[in-house]
Scaffold this motif. Structure first.
Motif, short mmCIF file in Angstrom:
data_model
loop_
_atom_site.label_atom_id
_atom_site.label_comp_id
_atom_site.label_asym_id
_atom_site.label_seq_id
_atom_site.Cartn_x
_atom_site.Cartn_y
_atom_site.Cartn_z
N THR A 297 -3.64 -10.44 -0.56
CA THR A 297 -3.43 -10.22 -1.99
C THR A 297 -4.40 -9.18 -2.52
OG1 THR A 297 -2.76 -12.54 -2.17
CG2 THR A 297 -3.20 -11.36 -4.22
N LEU A 298 -5.63 -9.19 -1.99
CA LEU A 298 -6.63 -8.19 -2.40
C LEU A 298 -6.17 -6.78 -2.02
CD1 LEU A 298 -9.40 -7.25 -3.41
CD2 LEU A 298 -10.33 -7.88 -1.17
N ILE A 299 -5.68 -6.61 -0.79
CA ILE A 299 -5.20 -5.30 -0.34
C ILE A 299 -4.01 -4.85 -1.18
CG2 ILE A 299 -4.11 -4.09 1.58
CD1 ILE A 299 -5.85 -5.75 3.47
N ASP A 300 -3.08 -5.77 -1.45
CA ASP A 300 -1.93 -5.42 -2.28
C ASP A 300 -2.36 -4.95 -3.66
OD1 ASP A 300 -0.25 -6.07 -0.21
OD2 ASP A 300 0.24 -8.08 -0.97
N ALA A 301 -3.33 -5.65 -4.24
CA ALA A 301 -3.81 -5.29 -5.58
C ALA A 301 -4.52 -3.94 -5.56
CB ALA A 301 -4.76 -6.37 -6.10
N TYR A 302 -5.30 -3.71 -4.51
CA TYR A 302 -6.01 -2.43 -4.39
C TYR A 302 -5.02 -1.27 -4.25
CZ TYR A 302 -8.87 1.29 -2.45
OH TYR A 302 -9.47 2.50 -2.22
N GLU A 303 -4.00 -1.46 -3.44
CA GLU A 303 -2.98 -0.42 -3.27
C GLU A 303 -2.23 -0.16 -4.58
OE1 GLU A 303 -0.60 -1.80 -0.01
OE2 GLU A 303 -1.83 -0.77 1.48
#
Length: 547
Positions: A297-303
């Protein structure tokens, strides 16, 4: 006859009122003052005199003095001081111990009643009190057109400079404070300040060593404005700043630039503010950082955030180089998120993602050195990269740790200039430690080195254990902090009163206090003196142990 006498009395009365007519400025503004502690709060104009009501605010252990040579200046004419109330001219004065302020009145030969703005000058020496362009807040100062040479409308350089070491300083002609990265300790950004002249101007040479984006901030005026500058060793830039008008818009006080990359400098900060505002508005519809609990979820939000930034260039109306600079920053590693995400950002899964997808700009020969580059330096170390960027990153990652007292082997630095600098600053630090240890060996109350090996989180527990069973008073101070030193002085009578009590007085400072100054002060303070490393100090600050 009675009517004639009445008329005469009326005329005399009106004449007296006209003679005593006073114009008062209650709400004041100033263009610039190098002495913000000297505050003019009200001005009164009459045909007999001009009166300045002043409040001087400063710690009470420092005296001040107003010269009997002081004068007002307007339209090229001088109006001498003729008297004062509540202070004596040319004599040492002090502020109140509780309020740290002193109010007084100064009288001058009369300015014309239709005066719109004037200056107060104590003299022409650099440290004399001076306040320029004093005027009513409601009065709009005349606008001076920006000279064509400062409009930065000429052709700009097409590309950012190559990352290359140089010991030739960059020069700024300016009216501001500049924050930059100094290779003496890259982890601690330096605020470069110089005393401004009577026109609010100064020249500053910065030992930046690499092409670098720095930030200028106005100070010593009642408002603030910011500016981004692209500096290159050996190049010069001049900023033209409007010191007279309100800072009503972003970057509005920086009204002109000339010299190297002038157009870039003119557009950089306004562009950054515009982009951040646009991204923030889009993020209002996105998941909140506090709702992120796993790496995916962190990677998705960062992207998602990166995608917002990538959509911006097509809507920007800035010059090509500024837009390219902004685009180049999008794929840099994230340097900060919310504290709640720190643990997720340290996981191998997230770091592997960053190394694979977000580090390409770190290797570019046109990468820009800045605080952001220093923050990203750990990713170079993880990737074991080569080249000048990687050398600089390893330098920025490891040297600050050496300067915090950690025993770290010298990293691989293929660039000889950087390698020599690393050796120089590391040796200076170690020599200083050895000298301090020797100098404090016979002072039982001074604890400089015996805390160096203590983990930051264990500093206070270590102290509490050392003085277990005793009443302890801890004072966290700095040699340069006037209120701190004043507080220490004010504690002396109480310490004498409690001399028969078993109380331990502990005084903690750190490397923000110059060691030589610290040595001079501590014999008169007494108690147990501790000198912390930067890492220990920063931990205490982050955990609200210090101010």
């Amino acid at each position: 006859m009675r009517k004639i006498l009445t008329l005469l009395f009326a005329l005399v009365s009106l004449a007296g009122q006209a003679k005593e007519k006073t114009i008062v400025w209650e709400e004041l503004a100033v263009g610039y003052s190098p002495n913000p502690q000297f505050m003019i709060t009200k001005v009164e104009f009459s045909k007999e005199k001009t009166t300045l009501h002043v409040v001087y605010q400063y710690p009470p252990d420092e005296w001040f003095r107003v010269s009997k040579e002081s004068y007002l200046q307007s339209d090229g004419k001088k109006y001498a001081i003729v008297g004062s109330d509540s202070i004596a001219l040319d004599e040492e004065c002090y502020t109140d111990e509780e309020t740290w302020a002193r109010g007084f009145v100064l009288y001058f030969k009369p300015l014309p009643l239709d005066t719109k703005e004037f200056d107060f000058l104590e003299g022409t020496d650099s440290y004399d009190f001076k306040v320029f362009n004093i005027h009513e807040e409601s009065y709009t100062m005349p606008v001076t057109p920006v000279p064509d040479e400062y409009k930065a409308d000429y052709a700009e350089e097409d590309v950012l400079a190559e990352m290359k070491y140089s010991d030739e300083p960059a020069t700024i002609h300016f009216k501001a404070m500049v924050q930059y990265v100094d290779l003496k300790n890259p982890a601690e950004p330096v605020d470069a300040k110089v005393r401004l002249n009577d026109d609010g101007e100064a020249d500053l040479s910065l030992p930046i060593c690499f092409p670098q984006v720095v930030y200028a901030t106005l100070y010593n005026i009642p408002w603030a404005s910011h500016c981004g500058l692209y500096l290159v060793p050996g190049k010069e830039v001049t900023m033209l700043i409007d010191m007279l008008h309100d800072d009503s818009g972003i970057n509005s006080k920086f009204v002109g630039f000339k010299g190297y990359f002038a157009k870039f400098d003119k557009e950089l900060y306004p562009m950054m503010v515009e982009c951040e505002k646009a991204v923030s508005e889009k993020m209002e519809q996105s998941p909140k950082w506090e709702d992120i609990h796993d790496v995916k979820t962190l990677i998705d939000a960062y992207e998602k955030v990166c995608s917002y930034w990538k959509e911006l260039p097509q809507s920007l109306s800035y010059s090509k180089t500024v837009i390219e600079y902004m685009v180049s920053q999008i794929d840099d590693p994230p340097v900060y998120l919310e504290n709640a995400l720190d643990s997720l950002m340290q996981t191998k899964e997230f770091i592997d993602y960053i190394l694979q997808h977000c580090t390409k700009n770190l290797y570019s020969p046109k990468a820009v050195f800045s605080n952001r580059f220093v923050d990203d330096s750990k990713y170079f170390v993880m990737a074991d990269a080569r080249g000048i960027n990687a050398d600089l990153a390893r330098y920025c990652y490891y040297l600050p740790q050496v300067l915090q007292g950690k025993d770290i082997a010298k990293p691989l630095l293929e660039d000889k200039a950087l390698s020599d600098l690393y050796d120089k600053y590391a040796e200076e630090y170690r020599s200083g430690i050895a000298s301090n240890k020797e100098g404090f060996a016979d002072q039982a109350n001074v604890h400089y080195l015996d805390m160096t090996e203590v983990e930051p989180k264990d500093v206070l527990p270590t102290l509490f254990e050392r003085y277990k069973g005793k009443v302890v008073m801890i004072d966290i101070w700095a040699t340069w902090c006037v209120p701190c030193r004043y507080g220490i002085e004010q504690m002396e009578p109480l310490k004498k009163e409690l001399a028969d009590k078993d109380i331990v007085y502990i005084y903690i400072t750190s490397s923000t206090s110059p060691v030589d100054t610290w040595k001079e002060l501590i014999p008169n303070i007494g108690g147990e003196q501790y000198y912390l490393t930067d890492e220990q100090r920063n931990f205490m600050r982050m955990n609200n142990v210090t101010s």
